[in-house]
Design a protein around this motif. Structure first.
Motif, mmCIF file in Angstrom:
data_model
loop_
_atom_site.group_PDB
_atom_site.id
_atom_site.type_symbol
_atom_site.label_atom_id
_atom_site.label_comp_id
_atom_site.label_asym_id
_atom_site.label_seq_id
_atom_site.Cartn_x
_atom_site.Cartn_y
_atom_site.Cartn_z
ATOM 1 N N UNK A 1 55.217 46.763 44.826
ATOM 2 C CA UNK A 1 54.064 45.953 43.929
ATOM 3 C C UNK A 1 53.313 44.958 45.139
ATOM 4 N N UNK A 2 52.104 45.080 45.213
ATOM 5 C CA UNK A 2 51.299 44.503 45.967
ATOM 6 C C UNK A 2 50.698 43.363 45.090
ATOM 7 N N UNK B 1 38.472 27.793 41.390
ATOM 8 C CA UNK B 1 38.810 27.663 39.907
ATOM 9 C C UNK B 1 38.318 28.486 39.066
ATOM 10 N N UNK B 2 37.148 29.489 39.897
ATOM 11 C CA UNK B 2 36.644 30.554 38.864
ATOM 12 C C UNK B 2 37.090 31.929 38.942
ATOM 13 N N UNK B 3 38.394 32.201 39.345
ATOM 14 C CA UNK B 3 38.907 33.273 39.436
ATOM 15 C C UNK B 3 38.619 34.352 38.251
ATOM 16 N N UNK B 4 38.354 33.986 36.910
ATOM 17 C CA UNK B 4 38.052 34.581 35.902
ATOM 18 C C UNK B 4 36.804 35.101 36.070
ATOM 19 N N UNK B 5 36.023 34.794 36.973
ATOM 20 C CA UNK B 5 34.513 35.292 37.132
ATOM 21 C C UNK B 5 34.676 36.534 38.017
ATOM 22 N N UNK B 6 35.430 36.963 38.553
ATOM 23 C CA UNK B 6 35.486 37.810 39.607
ATOM 24 C C UNK B 6 36.114 39.251 38.957
ATOM 25 N N UNK B 7 35.449 40.542 39.356
ATOM 26 C CA UNK B 7 35.933 41.560 39.255
ATOM 27 C C UNK B 7 36.771 41.710 40.431
ATOM 28 N N UNK B 8 37.915 42.221 40.572
ATOM 29 C CA UNK B 8 38.755 42.370 41.604
ATOM 30 C C UNK B 8 38.829 44.093 41.932
ATOM 31 N N UNK B 9 39.047 44.404 43.232
ATOM 32 C CA UNK B 9 39.243 45.720 43.651
ATOM 33 C C UNK B 9 40.426 45.793 44.839
ATOM 34 N N UNK B 10 40.805 46.863 44.707
ATOM 35 C CA UNK B 10 41.917 47.113 45.958
ATOM 36 C C UNK B 10 41.380 48.613 46.624
ATOM 37 N N UNK B 11 41.491 48.086 47.866
ATOM 38 C CA UNK B 11 41.022 49.319 48.902
ATOM 39 C C UNK B 11 42.160 49.534 49.935
ATOM 40 N N UNK C 1 46.795 48.560 38.064
ATOM 41 C CA UNK C 1 46.158 47.476 38.518
ATOM 42 C C UNK C 1 46.055 46.606 37.468
ATOM 43 N N UNK C 2 46.515 45.267 37.602
ATOM 44 C CA UNK C 2 46.695 44.175 36.501
ATOM 45 C C UNK C 2 46.294 42.759 37.138
ATOM 46 N N UNK C 3 46.030 42.042 36.142
ATOM 47 C CA UNK C 3 45.611 40.561 36.598
ATOM 48 C C UNK C 3 46.492 39.480 35.760
ATOM 49 N N UNK C 4 46.464 38.396 36.509
ATOM 50 C CA UNK C 4 47.147 37.146 35.703
ATOM 51 C C UNK C 4 46.165 36.161 36.196
ATOM 52 N N UNK D 1 47.282 32.641 36.782
ATOM 53 C CA UNK D 1 48.258 32.405 38.212
ATOM 54 C C UNK D 1 47.015 32.856 39.559
ATOM 55 N N UNK D 2 45.916 33.285 39.059
ATOM 56 C CA UNK D 2 44.814 33.582 39.943
ATOM 57 C C UNK D 2 45.326 34.727 40.867
ATOM 58 N N UNK D 3 46.001 35.780 40.274
ATOM 59 C CA UNK D 3 46.497 36.893 41.092
ATOM 60 C C UNK D 3 46.228 38.136 40.274
ATOM 61 N N UNK D 4 45.975 39.057 41.384
ATOM 62 C CA UNK D 4 45.926 40.491 40.807
ATOM 63 C C UNK D 4 46.919 41.188 41.255
#
Length: 127
Positions: free
Chosen positions: A19-20, A27-37, A70-73, A76-79
């Motif tokens: 698990x990565x 403070x605006x982590x929830x404003x971002x789409x997140x990707x893994x490459x 893929x999941x996010x929290x 905790x500002x973590x994906x």
């Protein structure tokens, strides 16, 4: 602006799991789409998975569909990228990336869509 730091990489046998994690500052982590490459030696960086800023939408490369999740929290500002049934061809440096977006559902697959990148974490799968 957001800073990203991946962790959780390592050496695992084929068929195993890892698990990565990608921790984000700001403070605006929830404003971002997140990707893994990921990028294997001698190959171009390729899309693995993405999650929308709301967490409601996800997308996967065909090569990992059914094996990676893929999941996010946001609290905790973590994906996360849960990887199972790992294969030798999954060996690569894995990067997380962030894209600020107004859309709650977008899950970009293109490298150029992302503005922020982590330093990467090595995943090695032994056969």
């Amino acid at each position: 602006q957001v800073q990203l730091a991946e962790s959780g990489g390592g050496l695992v046998q084929a068929g195993g799991s890892l698990r990565l994690s990608c921790a984000a500052s700001g403070r605006t982590f929830s404003s971002y789409a997140m990707g893994w490459f990921r990028q294997a030696p001698g190959k171009e960086r390729e899309f693995v998975a993405a999650i929308s800023r709301s967490g409601y939408s996800t997308a996967y490369a065909d090569s990992v569909k059914g094996r990676f999740t893929v999941s996010g929290d946001n609290a905790k500002n973590t994906v996360f990228l849960q990887m199972s049934s790992l294969k030798s061809e999954d060996t690569a440096v894995y990067y997380c990336a962030a894209r600020m977006t107004d859309s709650y559902y977008t899950t970009p697959r293109a490298l150029y869509a992302y503005s922020y990148w982590g330093q990467g974490t090595q995943v090695t799968v032994s056969s």
